[in-house]
Design a protein around this motif. Structure first.
Motif, mmCIF file in Angstrom:
data_model
loop_
_atom_site.group_PDB
_atom_site.id
_atom_site.type_symbol
_atom_site.label_atom_id
_atom_site.label_comp_id
_atom_site.label_asym_id
_atom_site.label_seq_id
_atom_site.Cartn_x
_atom_site.Cartn_y
_atom_site.Cartn_z
ATOM 1 N N PRO A 98 36.910 -0.766 18.160
ATOM 2 C CA PRO A 98 38.148 -0.786 18.017
ATOM 3 C C PRO A 98 38.956 0.255 17.780
ATOM 4 O O PRO A 98 38.145 1.119 17.068
ATOM 5 C CB PRO A 98 38.329 -1.805 16.635
ATOM 6 C CG PRO A 98 36.914 -1.891 16.220
ATOM 7 C CD PRO A 98 36.028 -1.407 17.432
ATOM 8 N N THR A 99 40.166 0.583 18.119
ATOM 9 C CA THR A 99 40.857 1.991 17.541
ATOM 10 C C THR A 99 41.470 2.010 16.335
ATOM 11 O O THR A 99 41.508 0.976 15.865
ATOM 12 C CB THR A 99 41.732 2.382 18.875
ATOM 13 O OG1 THR A 99 43.040 1.026 18.726
ATOM 14 C CG2 THR A 99 41.395 2.182 20.090
ATOM 15 N N LYS A 100 41.859 2.999 15.675
ATOM 16 C CA LYS A 100 42.522 3.158 14.540
ATOM 17 C C LYS A 100 43.794 2.135 14.531
ATOM 18 O O LYS A 100 44.242 1.518 13.575
ATOM 19 C CB LYS A 100 42.708 4.512 13.953
ATOM 20 C CG LYS A 100 41.425 5.068 13.901
ATOM 21 C CD LYS A 100 41.804 6.668 13.145
ATOM 22 C CE LYS A 100 40.676 7.447 12.905
ATOM 23 N NZ LYS A 100 40.963 8.818 12.350
ATOM 24 N N LEU A 101 44.490 2.419 15.429
ATOM 25 C CA LEU A 101 45.816 1.770 15.566
ATOM 26 C C LEU A 101 45.611 0.146 15.711
ATOM 27 O O LEU A 101 46.341 -0.814 15.032
ATOM 28 C CB LEU A 101 46.577 2.021 17.147
ATOM 29 C CG LEU A 101 47.708 1.078 17.154
ATOM 30 C CD1 LEU A 101 48.750 1.592 16.382
ATOM 31 C CD2 LEU A 101 48.468 1.680 18.553
ATOM 32 N N PHE A 156 39.104 -0.225 23.570
ATOM 33 C CA PHE A 156 40.060 -1.397 23.886
ATOM 34 C C PHE A 156 41.085 -1.017 25.005
ATOM 35 O O PHE A 156 41.598 0.101 25.272
ATOM 36 C CB PHE A 156 40.713 -1.900 22.628
ATOM 37 C CG PHE A 156 40.185 -2.403 21.757
ATOM 38 C CD1 PHE A 156 38.678 -2.796 21.738
ATOM 39 C CD2 PHE A 156 40.937 -3.316 20.708
ATOM 40 C CE1 PHE A 156 38.194 -3.565 20.715
ATOM 41 C CE2 PHE A 156 40.362 -4.212 19.845
ATOM 42 C CZ PHE A 156 38.884 -3.986 19.743
ATOM 43 N N PRO A 157 41.300 -2.089 25.812
ATOM 44 C CA PRO A 157 42.344 -1.730 26.953
ATOM 45 C C PRO A 157 43.649 -1.700 26.238
ATOM 46 O O PRO A 157 43.798 -2.140 25.081
ATOM 47 C CB PRO A 157 42.237 -3.171 27.701
ATOM 48 C CG PRO A 157 41.253 -3.878 27.358
ATOM 49 C CD PRO A 157 40.721 -3.273 26.146
ATOM 50 N N ARG A 158 44.502 -0.880 26.738
ATOM 51 C CA ARG A 158 45.616 -0.503 26.310
ATOM 52 C C ARG A 158 46.633 -1.496 25.813
ATOM 53 O O ARG A 158 47.461 -1.731 25.032
ATOM 54 C CB ARG A 158 46.590 0.525 27.062
ATOM 55 C CG ARG A 158 45.875 1.861 27.275
ATOM 56 C CD ARG A 158 46.831 2.993 27.158
ATOM 57 N NE ARG A 158 46.185 4.369 27.600
ATOM 58 C CZ ARG A 158 45.691 5.012 26.448
ATOM 59 N NH1 ARG A 158 46.470 4.800 25.150
ATOM 60 N NH2 ARG A 158 45.334 6.283 26.683
ATOM 61 N N TYR A 159 46.692 -2.704 26.795
ATOM 62 C CA TYR A 159 47.478 -3.982 26.597
ATOM 63 C C TYR A 159 47.037 -4.623 25.293
ATOM 64 O O TYR A 159 47.982 -5.315 24.749
ATOM 65 C CB TYR A 159 47.379 -4.971 27.684
ATOM 66 C CG TYR A 159 46.141 -5.533 28.217
ATOM 67 C CD1 TYR A 159 45.992 -6.747 27.537
ATOM 68 C CD2 TYR A 159 45.275 -5.157 29.048
ATOM 69 C CE1 TYR A 159 44.567 -7.292 27.754
ATOM 70 C CE2 TYR A 159 43.943 -5.434 29.073
ATOM 71 C CZ TYR A 159 43.746 -6.816 28.672
ATOM 72 O OH TYR A 159 42.537 -7.264 28.912
ATOM 73 N N VAL A 160 45.869 -4.474 24.812
ATOM 74 C CA VAL A 160 45.420 -5.091 23.746
ATOM 75 C C VAL A 160 45.880 -4.154 22.614
ATOM 76 O O VAL A 160 46.524 -4.839 21.735
ATOM 77 C CB VAL A 160 43.957 -5.482 23.701
ATOM 78 C CG1 VAL A 160 43.470 -5.980 22.284
ATOM 79 C CG2 VAL A 160 43.481 -6.479 24.642
ATOM 80 N N GLU A 161 45.861 -3.075 22.476
ATOM 81 C CA GLU A 161 46.081 -2.212 21.540
ATOM 82 C C GLU A 161 47.673 -2.261 21.279
ATOM 83 O O GLU A 161 48.242 -2.289 20.149
ATOM 84 C CB GLU A 161 45.493 -0.808 21.758
ATOM 85 C CG GLU A 161 45.735 0.357 20.755
ATOM 86 C CD GLU A 161 45.074 1.418 21.007
ATOM 87 O OE1 GLU A 161 45.075 2.211 20.289
ATOM 88 O OE2 GLU A 161 44.736 1.698 22.213
ATOM 89 N N MET A 207 49.215 -5.744 20.127
ATOM 90 C CA MET A 207 49.071 -5.690 18.473
ATOM 91 C C MET A 207 50.255 -4.904 18.015
ATOM 92 O O MET A 207 50.780 -5.296 16.849
ATOM 93 C CB MET A 207 47.818 -5.245 18.047
ATOM 94 C CG MET A 207 46.661 -6.408 18.156
ATOM 95 S SD MET A 207 47.004 -8.014 17.666
ATOM 96 C CE MET A 207 46.599 -7.650 15.832
ATOM 97 N N ALA A 208 50.425 -3.725 18.379
ATOM 98 C CA ALA A 208 51.543 -2.791 17.741
ATOM 99 C C ALA A 208 52.739 -3.505 17.864
ATOM 100 O O ALA A 208 53.691 -3.224 17.047
ATOM 101 C CB ALA A 208 51.471 -1.442 18.580
#
Length: 163
Positions: free
Chosen positions: A4-7, A131-136, A139-140
């Protein structure tokens, strides 16, 4: 599971806090057991899914997703067919059924994103993947909408915020 990324971690924690608050204010409803279960399950999934991925959390996420879909359909039927309160796209937060529609919709989207994130596996040639950008970004966007809509409705639209 992908790293998981920080975002994504921040967004998951923000959604967990929103769902925890939503669960806490449901106890005075006549059908509190539906809404408390929905928001409580969504809170738990968002709180721990970014750190631990297990079958138990996945089952809670699936349960919250199906309960969210059931309550969303129930609220849509109640608001359009029975009460005639508003249209499908209404965002008038002064109406109970609109708040319930938006809340169950937020849970549905959040659970879809969390289930997608938990099903991602690292490729065999790498230890961890991102994570793929669409998930990240999904969520944002969800966090921005869920925190921004009440701000716009209760502060900006009501004319209390003056620049």
């Amino acid at each position: 599971m992908a790293t998981p990324t920080k975002l994504n971690t921040l967004c998951s924690l923000l959604m967990a806090s929103l769902f925890a608050y939503s669960a806490s204010v449901q106890l005075n409803d006549s059908d509190w057991y539906f809404w408390f279960s929905l928001y409580g399950g969504a809170c738990v999934v968002n709180l721990v899914n970014w750190a631990i991925s297990s079958k138990a959390i996945k089952h809670v996420a699936e349960g919250a997703l199906w309960l969210g879909i059931f309550l969303f359909i129930r609220v849509i039927a109640e608001s359009t067919l029975v009460d005639g309160v508003s249209g499908f796209w209404s965002l008038d937060l002064s109406e109970r059924v609109i708040r319930e529609k938006i809340g169950s919709g937020l849970v549905i989207i959040s659970m879809i994103l969390q289930l997608t994130a938990s099903s991602l596996e690292a490729p065999p040639h790498k230890q961890q993947s991102k994570f793929p950008r669409y998930v990240e970004y999904g969520m944002a966007i969800l966090v921005g909408f869920s925190y921004g809509l009440p701000f716009v409705f209760f502060v900006v639209q009501k004319g209390e915020l003056k620049f």
